[in-house]
Scaffold this active site. Structure first.
Site, short mmCIF file in Angstrom:
data_model
loop_
_atom_site.label_atom_id
_atom_site.label_comp_id
_atom_site.label_asym_id
_atom_site.label_seq_id
_atom_site.Cartn_x
_atom_site.Cartn_y
_atom_site.Cartn_z
N GLU A 128 80.15 3.37 -21.88
CA GLU A 128 80.99 4.36 -20.29
C GLU A 128 82.09 5.22 -21.60
O GLU A 128 82.48 4.71 -21.46
CB GLU A 128 80.83 4.49 -19.80
CG GLU A 128 80.43 5.87 -19.14
CD GLU A 128 81.16 6.11 -17.66
OE1 GLU A 128 81.59 5.16 -16.80
OE2 GLU A 128 80.36 7.15 -17.18
N GLY A 266 89.32 0.15 -14.33
CA GLY A 266 89.38 -0.82 -13.56
C GLY A 266 88.03 -1.49 -13.45
O GLY A 266 88.63 -2.43 -13.17
N ALA A 267 87.37 -0.98 -13.20
CA ALA A 267 85.90 -1.27 -13.03
C ALA A 267 84.44 -0.52 -14.31
O ALA A 267 84.81 0.37 -14.13
CB ALA A 267 85.43 -2.40 -11.96
N MET A 268 83.32 -1.28 -13.99
CA MET A 268 82.21 -0.77 -14.64
C MET A 268 81.03 -1.50 -14.40
O MET A 268 80.68 -2.16 -14.48
CB MET A 268 82.39 -0.98 -16.59
CG MET A 268 81.52 0.17 -16.82
SD MET A 268 81.23 2.30 -17.36
CE MET A 268 79.32 2.22 -17.14
N GLU A 269 79.88 0.05 -13.72
CA GLU A 269 78.82 -0.13 -12.38
C GLU A 269 78.25 -0.63 -13.65
O GLU A 269 77.20 -0.65 -13.65
CB GLU A 269 79.04 1.26 -11.77
CG GLU A 269 78.58 1.71 -13.00
CD GLU A 269 79.38 3.03 -13.28
OE1 GLU A 269 80.62 3.02 -13.33
OE2 GLU A 269 78.80 4.81 -13.25
N GLU A 301 82.23 0.03 -7.35
CA GLU A 301 80.94 -0.40 -8.24
C GLU A 301 79.43 -0.82 -7.66
O GLU A 301 78.31 -0.28 -8.38
CB GLU A 301 81.59 -1.14 -9.21
CG GLU A 301 82.24 -1.59 -9.79
CD GLU A 301 82.81 0.22 -10.48
OE1 GLU A 301 82.06 0.72 -11.19
OE2 GLU A 301 83.76 0.18 -10.89
N HIS A 304 77.79 2.41 -7.30
CA HIS A 304 77.47 2.81 -8.15
C HIS A 304 75.41 1.65 -8.17
O HIS A 304 74.71 3.05 -10.13
CB HIS A 304 77.44 2.92 -9.43
CG HIS A 304 79.01 3.46 -9.36
ND1 HIS A 304 78.86 4.82 -10.11
CD2 HIS A 304 80.13 3.84 -10.28
CE1 HIS A 304 79.75 5.50 -10.23
NE2 HIS A 304 80.78 4.61 -10.45
N GLU A 323 81.66 9.48 -9.61
CA GLU A 323 82.23 9.21 -9.51
C GLU A 323 82.75 9.41 -8.44
O GLU A 323 83.05 8.40 -7.34
CB GLU A 323 83.63 9.85 -10.17
CG GLU A 323 83.12 8.95 -11.58
CD GLU A 323 82.99 7.43 -11.66
OE1 GLU A 323 83.41 6.61 -10.50
OE2 GLU A 323 81.90 7.21 -12.73
ZN LIG Z 1 82.92 4.88 -10.75
#
Ligand SMILES: [Zn+2]
Length: 854
Positions: A128, A266-269, A301, A304, A323
């Site tokens: 992303e 922080g993180a990715m879905e 996540e 998401h 988001e």
């Molecule tokens: Zn997000």
């Protein structure tokens, strides 16, 4: 990079022309240990509505060796500017592209990392917004969904994880081949691949007929610190809560969570293969606030998987909704899920998200939540406090406006109607209107299409005997910064008014009135005739998004008794209000310091304590009158030492004050205490001087000239890990010498070899509030190089430099003038201009606040 942008118009045209059926992607990662490039072979099948027409596919690659469209080889020059032109389409098409793609060290595309602890190589993808095209040829836009079948060749003994469950690898010799099943239909940006000698821990979510395999992974060097059980526990809570609220079974075949190195966000879905920054594997003691934040990220996540992955925005202008929904879902789950460890999550939301949103919404770059996203450069700078934090605040307000039951009822209809498809905002609002019976057009226009923060003030008339004669809520239009987009409007607010009394030294809520505020003045007749309470708190429970001011009598009580509210949320709201007034120059920095010193000892919420500590530090460094600054810094450092010594042994508060003192220490005695804690000659009962705290202590000793390069080397020898190398880089850049600053600057600006994390570490060390004289020479250097940095570096890397190296500590009219001169002369692209203008706004605000503190 030329050609890497994509406009919304191009995306629209391409989506109207194409339907993508399936990708088959073969990646040969047998070169991973050497780095450089890897072979990527993509076969994509798609249909076109207008045979004979042309389009393009995206690819960022050093070399392409084969392009075959419908059996016909296309010339190499059809690949130019990160696109492959595809002429003369048939109704049904098959395209084959063979390319050499590059491993990255910026956290974008296929990131390659070598762990100094074991010398092994670890890979992961981050796609992303538009970086799948760095790994395979793709129609890189969210509304061209397809199935993806990955085949991966990688060293034998490796673990390879993707969206589909990991198959048994085949082959022999030094490499193996993993042939994954095709994914369900999804967008390119949530496909993923993680490969390397990672270690996994396994569990499952079982719920009667439903069985979902769960995995948690990290590098072996972090395995001893991985508390997978805690991650599984909150994951299962999320599965229970979301499946019930959404009335839709988890849509993918398994759920893996992978802690990966040098991760930018922080993180990715990624669907079924979520990546998280591996600082979330805590290798030293952290406070409960860090565990809470990690749990929130895990839930974010997971949410998401439905909102974003199952149902996906058509274009990036609805990124905010994606988001905001995930953020709202994470907080409401923590607040309500049975067995949640953090039921006070709305306090944390007020303390962190709201503060972030209010800050961002007062920058010159502020914009309506529904932003114009004309191209990829627009969206890349829009991962901001409006998109995440204001959007989530406004969504919370929407839930209060329609009612939570109606909200989830609408959400359930939305998932069923749009599963595996793409949507726009109107699709969700339509479902919510059906469920609630409320017309959301006026609401949507006022909240989503305009910028800025309304101010709510009480208007109060009290008789001599203390009886309230009248009470009204006054609403002001946002004071939009010069140049901001959008019109300043009044909005409909659903708010609560809290009535608090002092009872045995505590502030207790005795009543609460919920009402709709609309227009300039809203009468609250329910309060007339009642005795005036000690505190009247507008926007109690934090339902709406507004700056709130207290009447004079309430302010006097709050200033004296901030720590005495029995509930954490009103305390957080009052802390936020005081901070907001300090930033606005309505409260002098020295008065904010006094408030913090009186209120912090009674603040039990560790997340709030840590926020206030950061804010005090920032206020003293930037907002204090320079003539008084040293006095304030000394008072703060002394208070930190007292609080450290007074905190319960082994408590989170003790650790938070130890870190604060490490950042604030200035007297010989304080610095000697840091040195003593570091060499073990001094101990504080219950305080574990562990790996991370050691680095924090050392960084201050180095920055103040009390520890040298040999001390840094010795510490690195004790902790020769990737984190240790980053800390060492920070320490080296923090040394108080002109040579150290020059070296740090050159490594970031003149060279482009640092990884994203090491570069970030160097910048953190370079910028020291106590080293203003050493940094003075770099204002001119900054403006001489920033444009070239933006033009030649990747998005993540340039963003770190542009914001991080701006002369933020040079709070002066000269800095503003230099910025303005550069803006006028350099003619920067909008995304670059925005970042510099935001940094400039920090200096402008600091100048005003310094005047207010004088
Ligand atoms: Zn997000």
């Amino acid at each position: 990079m030329p050609g890497t942008n994509l406009t919304r118009e191009e995306a629209r045209t391409r989506a109207a022309l194409l339907a993508v059926d399936a990708y088959e992607i073969e990646l040969d990662l047998s070169s991973a240990r050497e780095g450089g490039t890897f072979r990527s072979t993509t076969v994509v099948r798609f249909t076109a509505t207008e045979p004979g027409s042309s389009t393009f596919i995206d690819l960022v690659a050093p070399a392409v060796s084969e392009i075959v469209l419908n059996g016909r080889a296309l010339p190499p020059e059809s690949f130019t500017d990160s696109r492959i032109e595809l002429p003369d389409l048939a109704a049904e098409n098959e395209l084959r592209v063979v390319a050499d793609c590059a491993y990255t060290n910026t956290g974008e595309g296929l990131h390659r990392f070598v762990d100094p602890a074991d010398g092994e190589t670890y890979l992961y993808t981050q796609f992303e917004v538009p970086d799948a095209r760095r790994v395979f040829a793709s129609f890189e836009q969210p509304d061209l969904k397809a199935t993806f079948a990955f085949t991966v060749t990688a060293p034998a003994g490796w673990v390879v994880v993707s969206n589909s469950p990991t198959p048994e690898p085949t082959g022999d010799g030094g490499t193996r081949v993993w042939t994954f099943e095709p994914t369900p239909r999804m967008s390119t940006y949530i496909t993923a691949l993680v490969a390397g000698p990672y270690v996994g821990v396994f569990d499952s979510y079982d719920n009667g007929s439903q069985h979902v395999p769960l995995g948690v992974y990290c590098r072996p060097s972090l395995r001893e610190h991985l508390d997978a059980d805690a991650v599984f526990a909150v994951t299962k809570q999320g599965f229970d809560y979301f499946q019930e609220k959404f009335d839709f079974a988890y849509p993918f075949a398994k759920y893996d969570q992978l802690f990966v190195p040098e991760f930018n966000a922080g993180a990715m879905e990624n669907a079924g293969a979520v990546t998280l920054r591996d600082q979330y594997v805590f290798r030293s003691k952290v406070t409960d606030a860090a565990y809470e934040m990690r749990a929130a990220t895990v839930l974010h996540e997971l949410a998401h998987m439905w909102f974003g992955d199952l149902v996906t925005m058509e274009w990036w202008n609805d990124l905010w909704l994606n988001e905001s929904f995930a953020t709202f879902a994470e907080v409401v789950c923590q607040a309500e899920a049975p067995g949640s460890k953090w039921p006070h999550s709305w306090t944390t939301f007020a303390n962190q998200m709201k503060t972030w949103a209010y800050r961002q919404d007062q920058l010159p770059s502020t914009h309506p939540i529904m932003a114009e996203i004309n191209d990829l450069e627009d969206v890349q700078v829009n991962f901001d406090g409006i998109t995440y934090a204001k959007g989530a605040s406004v969504l919370k307000q929407l839930v209060a406006y329609v009612g939570q039951d109606a909200f989830f009822q609408g959400v359930r209809a939305y998932f069923k109607r749009h599963a595996w498809g793409n949507t726009r905002l109107a699709d969700l609002l339509g479902a919510l209107e059906e469920a609630s019976g409320r017309d959301l057009k006026t609401w949507s226009k006022a909240w989503l299409e305009t910028a800025g923060i309304n101010v709510l003030r009480p208007e109060l008339s009290v008789a001599a005997d203390g009886t309230i004669e009248s009470f009204a809520v006054l609403q002001e239009a946002p004071a939009l910064p010069a140049g901001a987009r959008g019109e300043a409007v009044l909005r409909p607010h659903r708010i609560a008014v809290g009535l608090y009394e002092l009872v045995d030294g505590t502030l207790v809520r005795t009543d609460r009135i919920e009402l709709d505020v609309d227009g300039e003045r809203t009468e609250v007749p329910q309060l007339a005739g009642r005795k005036r309470p000690a505190v009247l708190l507008l926007n109690d429970d934090d339902l709406s998004y507004a700056k709130v001011r207290l009447d004079a009598d309430s302010l006097a009580v709050v200033t004296e008794h901030l720590g005495d509210f029995t509930d954490s949320l009103p305390r957080a709201l009052c802390w936020a209000s005081a901070w907001d007034m300090t930033r606005d120059g309505e409260l002098a920095t020295r008065d904010y310091l006094s408030l913090a010193l009186s209120g912090l000892p009674r603040e039990s919420d560790i997340g709030v304590v840590q926020s206030v500590q950061r804010q005090v530090k920032l206020a003293l460094e930037l907002y204090a009158d320079p003539a008084w600054r040293e006095t304030g810094l000394q008072r703060w450092a002394a208070a930190a030492e007292d609080a450290l010594r007074a905190a319960p042994a082994g408590s989170d508060h003790q650790l938070a004050w130890a870190r604060t003192l490490a950042g604030a220490a200035r007297t010989d005695g304080q610095l000697a205490l840091l040195a003593g804690l570091l060499d073990g000659s001094v101990g504080i009962d219950g305080l574990a001087v562990d790996t991370e705290l050691r680095w924090t202590l050392l960084a201050r000793l180095v920055a103040t000239g009390r520890a040298d390069e040999a001390a840094i080397d010795a510490e690195l020898a004790r902790d020769n890990t990737s984190s240790g190398q980053e800390h060492a880089a920070t320490c080296r850049a923090a040394r108080p010498t002109a040579a150290a600053k020059a070296e740090a600057w050159a490594s970031v600006v003149d060279s482009d070899t640092l990884t994203n994390y090491v570069q970030e570490a160097v910048i953190a060390g370079f910028q020291q509030a106590d080293q203003r004289e050493l940094l003075a020479a770099y204002t001119e250097k900054y403006f001489a190089s920033v444009k070239q940095v933006w033009e030649t570096r990747s998005h993540e890397i340039s963003q770190q430099i542009i914001g991080g190296l701006y002369p933020s500590y040079a709070v002066s009219q000269a800095t503003l003038d230099a910025t303005d001169a550069w803006l006028a002369a350099a003619d920067p692209a909008p995304a670059l201009r925005r970042q510099v203008v935001e940094a400039r706004a920090g200096v402008e605000r600091a100048l005003k606040a310094q005047a207010a503190d004088r």
